[in-house]
Design a protein around this motif. Sequence first.
Motif, PDB file in Angstrom:
ATOM      1  N   ASN A  61      32.668 -21.476 107.441  1.00 55.80           N
ATOM      2  CA  ASN A  61      32.767 -21.507 105.979  1.00 55.80           C
ATOM      3  C   ASN A  61      33.555 -20.280 105.506  1.00 55.80           C
ATOM      4  N   ASP A 127      32.770 -19.048  96.735  1.00 57.66           N
ATOM      5  CA  ASP A 127      31.647 -18.801  97.645  1.00 57.66           C
ATOM      6  C   ASP A 127      31.929 -19.425  99.010  1.00 57.66           C
ATOM      7  N   ALA A 128      32.228 -18.571  99.986  1.00 57.04           N
ATOM      8  CA  ALA A 128      32.483 -19.028 101.358  1.00 57.04           C
ATOM      9  C   ALA A 128      31.579 -18.243 102.312  1.00 57.04           C
ATOM     10  N   ILE A 129      30.341 -18.029 101.888  1.00 59.73           N
ATOM     11  CA  ILE A 129      29.433 -17.221 102.722  1.00 59.73           C
ATOM     12  C   ILE A 129      28.801 -18.098 103.813  1.00 59.73           C
ATOM     13  N   ILE A 159      32.550 -23.467  98.456  1.00 59.22           N
ATOM     14  CA  ILE A 159      33.246 -24.276  99.464  1.00 59.22           C
ATOM     15  C   ILE A 159      32.188 -25.040 100.261  1.00 59.22           C
ATOM     16  N   MET A 161      29.331 -26.152 100.410  1.00 63.63           N
ATOM     17  CA  MET A 161      27.946 -26.119  99.926  1.00 63.63           C
ATOM     18  C   MET A 161      27.689 -24.769  99.264  1.00 63.63           C
ATOM     19  N   PRO A 162      26.797 -24.715  98.280  1.00 63.24           N
ATOM     20  CA  PRO A 162      26.428 -23.391  97.781  1.00 63.24           C
ATOM     21  C   PRO A 162      25.690 -22.641  98.889  1.00 63.24           C
TER      22      PRO A 162
HETATM   23  K   LIG Z   1      29.718 -21.901 100.647  1.00 56.45           K
END
Ligand SMILES: [K+]
Length: 510
Positions: A61, A127-129, A159, A161-162
């Motif tokens: 992600n 948000d790509a955590i 991105i 999913m949250p």
């Molecule tokens: K994400």
Amino acid sequence: MKNNKIFKTSDLQKLDKYTIENEPVTSLDLMERAATVFTEKLLIFFPNSHIFNILAGSGNNGGDGYVVARLLHQKGLNVKAFGLHENDCLSPDCAVNRKRFIDMGGCYIEVKNPDNLQPDENSVLVDAIFGAGLNRPVTGFLGDIIHRINCLSHPVVAIDMPSGLMGEDNGENNGAIIKADYTFTFQFPKLAFMFPENVVYVGHWEVLDIRLHPIILREYPAAYYYLTEEVVASRLLIPGKFSHKGTLGNTLLIVGSYSMMGAAMLAAKGAIRSGTGLLSVHVPRKLKEMIHLSVPEALVEVDRNEFCFSGVDNLSRIQAVGIGSGIGTSPVTAEGIRQLLSVWRGKIVLDADALNLLAADSGLLELLPKGAVLTPHPKEFERLAGKSVNDFDRLNKLSTFASLHQVYVVLKGAHTIIATPEGECYFNMTGNPGMAKGGAGDVLTGIIAALLASGHSSLDAAIIGVYAHGWAGDLVAEEQGMRGTRAGDIADKLGWVWKKMETYNMAKQR
Ligand SMILES: [K+]
Ligand SMILES: NC(=O)C1=CN([C@@H]2O[C@H](COP(=O)(O)OP(=O)(O)OC[C@H]3O[C@@H](n4cnc5c(N)ncnc54)[C@H](OP(=O)(O)O)[C@@H]3O)[C@@H](O)[C@H]2O)[C@@H](O)CC1
């Protein structure tokens, strides 16, 4: 046919692997493809003038996040990537893409302390955590980061999913979860997106097609599906040239009582607009004139009882029964239902008070014909199946109930769910909060009853009925706003919806 499965996030690796091996495509190129469609979507929602801050984790992600950062940078946009890595153990594709971004001169800031995360003013946060690889609640450093992001007023776009949200069951998830404004998810919506309790995290979501291999998408099993126009319209039966009112089915609606005649009229309006050849409306004697006047196309059948339903005498020419809207729960009516269910083994849809009577007497449940359609709202379902601790638990209860009683259960809500006796669940995608008003459910009962009578299976009647009902509600809301939407307007808009579906079907057949 377009694939409409909702896979589990844990299945993703297998879909991914098959695509990589059989397309074939490298995992890096697949990541590039996914991030490219994400970036295109992002720029539609936030056109060029914006500043973008990418919050990248250590898995794929995060890798997507670095690709998005590079693509935005290449477009000359103002972009900054925050590396949120607890250690330097990045997934191989994430590491490659971080390097590519830095090597091309991208602005990269490594964050080791949550207080040092200072997004640019007026930036859009990506948000790509964490994505589909999340396997435990998020706590510690990344939990603090997420809490910090949730306190900011920047728009957040997730991105896939949250970060922090599990793909399916969040019952025991006490970790931090990003509250995204938008989630653009890859290939299929995640099950968790369907639940009201997660809307605060997911925000507005859309599915992006990243072209995972069509064979694996078709063949890999799933228990959950979402409804699209294509899938629904193709199930609709189109009357043949020589059809007549005798072949298009005779629907019997058993509806209304002295104080609830509106429900009867709305159910009748839903049915008369949904293709039944004939419609018979069975009402208490006192209320005969009302149906004649409000739905002149219907035949009216009067009950022995002046005020409520007490039983039917003749079902010989009926193809499907719809029962419940506004019938009340008097003992006389309970007995009437018992008598009906003792003799009727055909198609049937039960709603509202019919469900309340089933809930009050489990003996009635045992009498249901196999394949009956039940259309409870959550409270009615709770009366039938007991309390649920959360939405995921309710979904499991729904599936169990449908299998146990061999019925189709339509659980009404923002994403109405149709559960089948075989353990599958279909999530509806049409409808809007403007429909959350008295009478809307009665219209649905009429629609489903008419579809059953005109030859559709229980599953098809439930799927088509729910989708069409929501679509009609969307059209009403478009014209008159959600606040102004009335149940009767939904019935009035059905003709347009059927026309669309028929046109779609006929074009396919050519
Ligand atoms: K994400
Ligand atoms: N499949 C596809 O079709 C495509 C997928 N793509 C993208 O890949 C994403 C999935 O990537 P991913 O599998 O690398 O997982 P991701 O969500 O980045 O997590 C990374 C790692 O974090 C860890 N971890 C888990 N929970 C944790 C926690 N609470 N706190 C701390 N650590 C935790 C866990 O590793 P562990 O610690 O268990 O070893 C996990 O492996 C997907 O969402 C999409 O964006 C596209 O690029 C291309 C096409």
